[in-house]
Enzyme design. Structure first.
Site, PDB file in Angstrom:
ATOM      1  N   SER A  81       0.847  -1.204   0.000  1.00  0.00           N
ATOM      2  CA  SER A  81       0.000   0.000   0.000  1.00  0.00           C
ATOM      3  C   SER A  81       0.870   1.237   0.000  1.00  0.00           C
ATOM      4  O   SER A  81       1.808   1.347   0.801  1.00  0.00           O
ATOM      5  CB  SER A  81      -0.904   0.024   1.235  1.00  0.00           C
ATOM      6  OG  SER A  81      -1.688  -1.140   1.282  1.00  0.00           O
ATOM      7  N   GLU A  97       0.479  -3.650  14.262  1.00  0.00           N
ATOM      8  CA  GLU A  97      -0.474  -3.524  13.163  1.00  0.00           C
ATOM      9  C   GLU A  97      -1.868  -3.892  13.655  1.00  0.00           C
ATOM     10  O   GLU A  97      -2.835  -3.183  13.425  1.00  0.00           O
ATOM     11  CB  GLU A  97      -0.061  -4.445  12.010  1.00  0.00           C
ATOM     12  CG  GLU A  97      -1.090  -4.490  10.883  1.00  0.00           C
ATOM     13  CD  GLU A  97      -0.560  -5.152   9.609  1.00  0.00           C
ATOM     14  OE1 GLU A  97       0.218  -6.116   9.733  1.00  0.00           O
ATOM     15  OE2 GLU A  97      -0.916  -4.687   8.521  1.00  0.00           O
TER      16      GLU A  97
HETATM   17  C1  LIG Z   1      -6.042  -3.719   0.567  1.00  0.00           C
HETATM   18  C2  LIG Z   1      -4.808  -4.479   0.926  1.00  0.00           C
HETATM   19  C3  LIG Z   1      -3.681  -3.794   1.331  1.00  0.00           C
HETATM   20  C4  LIG Z   1      -2.519  -4.490   1.655  1.00  0.00           C
HETATM   21  N1  LIG Z   1      -1.411  -3.780   2.015  1.00  0.00           N
HETATM   22  C5  LIG Z   1      -0.272  -4.449   2.280  1.00  0.00           C
HETATM   23  C6  LIG Z   1       0.932  -3.730   2.564  1.00  0.00           C
HETATM   24  O1  LIG Z   1       0.941  -2.491   2.596  1.00  0.00           O
HETATM   25  N2  LIG Z   1       2.064  -4.413   2.792  1.00  0.00           N
HETATM   26  C7  LIG Z   1       2.093  -5.767   2.779  1.00  0.00           C
HETATM   27  O2  LIG Z   1       3.149  -6.319   3.016  1.00  0.00           O
HETATM   28  N3  LIG Z   1       0.979  -6.498   2.489  1.00  0.00           N
HETATM   29  C8  LIG Z   1      -0.189  -5.858   2.238  1.00  0.00           C
HETATM   30  N4  LIG Z   1      -1.318  -6.585   1.928  1.00  0.00           N
HETATM   31  C9  LIG Z   1      -1.224  -8.032   1.831  1.00  0.00           C
HETATM   32  C10 LIG Z   1      -1.959  -8.806   2.913  1.00  0.00           C
HETATM   33  O3  LIG Z   1      -1.239  -8.778   4.105  1.00  0.00           O
HETATM   34  C11 LIG Z   1      -2.153 -10.240   2.382  1.00  0.00           C
HETATM   35  O4  LIG Z   1      -3.001 -10.161   1.267  1.00  0.00           O
HETATM   36  C12 LIG Z   1      -2.778 -11.132   3.424  1.00  0.00           C
HETATM   37  O5  LIG Z   1      -1.874 -11.389   4.470  1.00  0.00           O
HETATM   38  C13 LIG Z   1      -3.268 -12.467   2.820  1.00  0.00           C
HETATM   39  O6  LIG Z   1      -2.286 -13.081   2.040  1.00  0.00           O
HETATM   40  P1  LIG Z   1      -2.622 -13.599   0.575  1.00  0.00           P
HETATM   41  O7  LIG Z   1      -3.216 -12.465  -0.158  1.00  0.00           O
HETATM   42  O8  LIG Z   1      -1.389 -14.185   0.061  1.00  0.00           O
HETATM   43  O9  LIG Z   1      -3.737 -14.691   0.755  1.00  0.00           O
HETATM   44  P2  LIG Z   1      -3.496 -16.210   1.169  1.00  0.00           P
HETATM   45  O10 LIG Z   1      -2.559 -16.259   2.304  1.00  0.00           O
HETATM   46  O11 LIG Z   1      -3.175 -17.003  -0.039  1.00  0.00           O
HETATM   47  O12 LIG Z   1      -4.942 -16.598   1.675  1.00  0.00           O
HETATM   48  C14 LIG Z   1      -5.990 -17.060   0.817  1.00  0.00           C
HETATM   49  C15 LIG Z   1      -7.111 -17.591   1.675  1.00  0.00           C
HETATM   50  O13 LIG Z   1      -6.620 -18.709   2.431  1.00  0.00           O
HETATM   51  C16 LIG Z   1      -6.858 -18.531   3.800  1.00  0.00           C
HETATM   52  N5  LIG Z   1      -5.785 -19.123   4.591  1.00  0.00           N
HETATM   53  C17 LIG Z   1      -4.457 -19.021   4.406  1.00  0.00           C
HETATM   54  N6  LIG Z   1      -3.795 -19.662   5.368  1.00  0.00           N
HETATM   55  C18 LIG Z   1      -4.726 -20.170   6.203  1.00  0.00           C
HETATM   56  C19 LIG Z   1      -4.678 -20.933   7.402  1.00  0.00           C
HETATM   57  N7  LIG Z   1      -3.532 -21.280   8.001  1.00  0.00           N
HETATM   58  N8  LIG Z   1      -5.849 -21.252   7.989  1.00  0.00           N
HETATM   59  C20 LIG Z   1      -7.034 -20.897   7.434  1.00  0.00           C
HETATM   60  N9  LIG Z   1      -7.136 -20.209   6.311  1.00  0.00           N
HETATM   61  C21 LIG Z   1      -6.001 -19.834   5.700  1.00  0.00           C
HETATM   62  C22 LIG Z   1      -6.901 -17.028   3.962  1.00  0.00           C
HETATM   63  O14 LIG Z   1      -7.616 -16.663   5.140  1.00  0.00           O
HETATM   64  C23 LIG Z   1      -7.597 -16.583   2.704  1.00  0.00           C
HETATM   65  O15 LIG Z   1      -8.974 -16.691   2.866  1.00  0.00           O
HETATM   66  C24 LIG Z   1      -2.485  -5.904   1.589  1.00  0.00           C
HETATM   67  C25 LIG Z   1      -3.637  -6.599   1.189  1.00  0.00           C
HETATM   68  C26 LIG Z   1      -4.787  -5.896   0.858  1.00  0.00           C
HETATM   69  C27 LIG Z   1      -5.977  -6.669   0.398  1.00  0.00           C
END
Ligand SMILES: Cc1cc2nc3c(=O)[nH]c(=O)nc-3n(C[C@H](O)[C@H](O)[C@H](O)COP(=O)(O)OP(=O)(O)OC[C@H]3O[C@@H](n4cnc5c(N)ncnc54)[C@H](O)[C@@H]3O)c2cc1C
Lengths: 372, 403
Positions: free
Chosen positions: B159, B242
């Site tokens: 972000s 955070e």
């Molecule tokens: C608007 C926005 C702003 C963001 N800003 C930043 C930022 O500034 N800096 C930064 O570093 N990141 C940022 N992010 C990233 C954010 O931290 C990640 O998207 C988030 O941690 C989820 O990771 P992923 O997208 O890889 O989804 P995944 O980890 O692939 O998850 C996919 C699905 O699987 C589920 N899941 C995964 N593991 C498990 C588990 N162990 N048990 C149950 N369910 C599980 C999740 O809950 C989700 O529903 C941002 C994301 C968004 C949407």
């Protein structure tokens, strides 16, 4: 601003926990549930000896003159152990009604006895199914003689006095009366309840002698105020039960294995327990606010009480039903203790009006105070 | 327990209220400025008058205020819902406490005041294409070269990267040890050669987050926070903050806005607020919102004793995000057919409900998804066992991955 209980209050909690662990293990609840007695008389006497029934009664009427912050600590602990005693009827309702609206003579006569638990009081409002209203009251008063029928009077069969909501021809259409139950014009018939550890009765009044409490024609407003105050205390008791449900579910889930690992390691169970934690935490925090508003008699009380009550009702319902689910078949047995919490959660949730009624009051309070 | 102000608190509140009244920027002042410039204008004004980051030590630009004073200021600021902001959260809420705990003194003196004044903005370079919830699976690599580290790899969802001056960065310094052990933590100048930023368009149509590519980016070793290999521990301290800061913050629809809508739209010719089904829903949301507020106040007591925010703070986002989504959705139902229109001129609250509906799915994912928050509560607060894991006890390079 300060959002914590004091050191003395925390000490009181520890003391209460120790006392109840000794005198109110779940086996005592089971004994009342299984047996003939309506309540645990011995526990009631001990609780009175501890001074819990006297907590907020002013010293001049034989009480301890402590604050509501002490009383909510006790309420939570009693809720946690599902205590089979008429504490809510006698302390949160009857005693409160006297403190709120009693004349000096009425207070002098009854509060010292309520304080030592010698007299058990209760509150009689419902006359049938559905939501009560001032206009719908059929119990009438004719020159201090009450006639009518009240139902689901909690602990009615063991009480000596009842605070009865009756119809009035003036003001807001209602009046509160104090009725001594040991008299010719009174009949009490036990009604089978959802929670066998808390008896309820039908109260038939046929020209029963009664004393007005407060003034006639302001009984409905008084009743609402009384219920607001009681709601905070009920909510703390409910939060105690909700917490006990979570703890019971957790303990079982940690020890029960399925497919080679503890069921507590499966997410469906984990998230269920996490949801209980969330609900309980939010409810408890709302109860803090309610306790403060009750103790300070703050203008925010109606809103604070409804908020505490709605969230505690929901938290206890969720935790007690999902506690059974977490136990699987064992949870559905008579043998296991899950049932006590499940029964009590519903009993407490309708005792002073349903979730829906309190949701409604909450919005009314917001609209009236514009306090959103 | 006392929910009223003490005399000193009341005096502080009055001071804050008066200052805000005189200094909140007018619409005219903000006219024509972009989101970032608006936020910077307001932040600088607060900083100059001693109202920015008030809990920080004086030498870093704060005023050593108490946690309660911070709450009072937040409550007073919340009376101005249209105040610009939002771009400093990552820096002030997450990078700052991490720097305070791990950076050298001269770095803190150099970086923190400019963060407080809003002059320098920070972003968080944690997530990667194959490392989100499972952050420790990240692969961006750092290799030591003299007094510097050379970074190669890719971050995603960053972000604000496009307007930021610095970033906090977690990288892999050793792929041959277990995955949590091979990480290190740095802060990086976003203007360094080799950093390339590409905007990602969000579902809402906006583009606030980015891909950030690192090609031979050089970072001095002095910008490492914590020991080599200690990056996970440092990252956890960032994430705790955070959770504490995200949980409290509003994100679009609040209860007041929904209540106001329910007073104005009608059901069967009566205000919707008189309908019992509407009242029940509103009451439930009010209870959850109020429960969160007072839970926040209670955890303050712990913070004011100097404790670290703990895993119990995960409750904030876990409750607020799905609830806000439901409130936004319900608001459009209350509008009935006109709920489909998203037009600032026409829609109630200038399209707040539609805007929130489109923005909130991101809030349920950012900073730890709902599911991860529930796991944290279950495992770290309630102490329930972790699920069996296949990535334990083996070098990161041997952990199975998807395609
Ligand atoms: C608007 C926005 C702003 C963001 N800003 C930043 C930022 O500034 N800096 C930064 O570093 N990141 C940022 N992010 C990233 C954010 O931290 C990640 O998207 C988030 O941690 C989820 O990771 P992923 O997208 O890889 O989804 P995944 O980890 O692939 O998850 C996919 C699905 O699987 C589920 N899941 C995964 N593991 C498990 C588990 N162990 N048990 C149950 N369910 C599980 C999740 O809950 C989700 O529903 C941002 C994301 C968004 C949407």
């Amino acid at each position: 601003m300060n959002f914590e209980f004091s050191e003395e209050q925390n000490l009181l909690r520890e003391q209460a926990q120790g006392f109840l662990a000794e005198h109110c293990p779940m086996s005592k609840v089971r004994a009342v549930l299984d047996g003939e007695a309506s309540y645990d008389r011995e526990l009631w006497q001990k609780v009175a000896e501890m001074g819990w029934t006297a907590t907020v009664i002013p010293e001049e009427y034989g009480g301890l003159g402590l604050s509501y912050l002490e009383l909510v600590v006790i309420a939570e602990e009693l809720g946690r152990v599902v205590a089979p005693i008429p504490f809510s009827s006698s302390v949160y309702l009857a005693t409160e009604a006297l403190i709120l609206a009693g004349s000096i003579e009425q207070k002098e006569r009854w509060l010292p006895k309520l304080a030592v638990g010698e007299v058990i009081g209760t509150f009689a409002m419902a006359e049938g199914h559905g939501r009560a209203s001032a206009a719908g009251l059929a119990t009438t008063a004719d020159g201090g003689a009450l006639t009518g029928t009240k139902v689901a009077v909690a602990d009615g069969d063991i009480a000596q006095i009842a605070i009865v909501v009756a119809k009035a021809d003036d003001g807001d259409g209602a009046a509160l009366y104090l009725v001594e139950l040991d008299q010719a014009g009174v009949a009490l018939d036990p009604q089978r309840t959802l929670d066998f550890s808390r008896s309820h009765s039908r109260l038939t009044l046929s020209g029963a002698k009664a004393e007005l409490l407060g003034s006639s024609g302001e009984g409905w407003a008084l009743t609402q105020k009384l219920l607001d105050r009681a709601a905070v205390l009920f909510a703390w008791e409910q939060v105690g039960g909700a917490q006990a449900s979570l703890e019971m579910a957790k303990e079982y889930a940690m020890g029960r294995y399925a497919f080679g690992r503890p069921i507590a390691s499966y997410q469906a169970i984990k998230h269920k327990l996490a949801n209980m934690y969330v609900n309980n935490t939010l409810a408890r925090s709302n109860c803090y606010y309610g306790a403060w508003a009750l103790n300070a008699d703050a203008a925010e009380l109606p809103l604070a009480a409804a908020t505490a009550r709605v969230s505690a009702t929901q938290a206890y319902y969720f935790a007690s039903k999902e506690n059974i689910q977490t136990h699987g078949g064992m949870g559905y047995t008579w043998e296991f203790d899950c049932q006590f919490l499940y029964r009590r959660s519903k009993l407490l949730s309708v005792n002073i009006g349903s979730e829906g009624q309190w949701q409604d009051k909450l919005i009314t309070a917001i609209e009236q105070s514009n306090a959103a | 327990m006392d929910f009223n102000d003490t005399a000193e608190e009341a005096a502080f509140r009055e001071q804050a209220r008066a200052w805000l009244q005189d200094n909140v920027p007018s619409a005219d002042e903000l006219e024509g400025l972009g989101e970032v410039e608006q936020a910077q204008l307001w932040q600088k004004r607060k900083y100059d008058a001693g109202w920015a980051c008030i809990r920080w030590p004086k030498e870093y630009g704060g005023r050593d205020a108490s946690a309660i004073e911070q709450v009072i200021l937040n409550q007073e600021e919340a009376k101005y819902p249209a105040l610009p902001g939002g771009v400093f959260g990552i820096g002030q809420g997450m990078a700052a406490p991490t720097l305070m705990a791990w950076a050298a003194d001269e770095q803190k003196l150099r970086l923190l005041p400019k963060m407080a004044s809003g002059e320098e903005i920070w972003c968080q370079l944690f997530s990667e294409p194959s490392a989100g919830s499972d952050l420790a699976a990240l692969r961006t690599k750092a290799e030591k070269d003299g007094d510097e580290w050379v970074i190669n790899g890719q971050k995603i969802w960053t972000s604000g990267a496009h307007y930021c001056d610095y970033g906090i960065l977690v990288v892999r310094t050793d792929p041959n040890v277990a995955k949590h052990k091979g990480l290190s933590y740095f802060f990086v100048d976003m203007h360094s050669p080799g950093i390339e930023i590409k905007a990602i368009k969000q579902l809402s149509g906006d583009a606030n987050f980015n891909e950030v590519y690192f090609t031979d980016v050089r970072i001095p070793d002095s910008q490492r926070l914590g020991a080599v290999g200690q990056g996970w521990q440092v990252a956890i301290s960032t994430l705790m903050h955070e959770r504490a800061s995200i949980g409290g913050g509003g994100s679009g629809v609040d209860f007041k806005a929904l209540l106001q809508l329910a007073r104005t739209v009608t059901i069967d010719d009566k205000p919707a607020i008189e309908d019992s089904a509407v009242r029940a829903k509103l009451a439930n949301w009010y209870c959850r919102r109020s429960g969160l507020k007072y839970t926040g106040y209670r955890s303050l007591s712990a913070l004011s004793r100097g404790e670290m925010p703990g895993p119990e703070n995960s409750i904030g986002k876990l409750v607020a995000a799905p609830m806000t989504q439901d409130m936004a959705s319900f608001a459009m139902d209350l509008m009935e057919m006109s709920g489909a229109v998203w037009d600032e001129e026409f829609s109630p609250a200038a399209g707040l409900f539609q805007g929130t509906y489109m923005g909130i799915p991101g809030f349920r994912i950012a900073g730890g998804t709902d599911e991860i928050m529930a796991n944290i509560i279950a495992e770290r607060v309630l102490g329930l066992p972790q699920e069996p894991r296949v990535d334990k006890g083996i070098p990161f390079s041997e952990v199975p991955t998807g395609t």
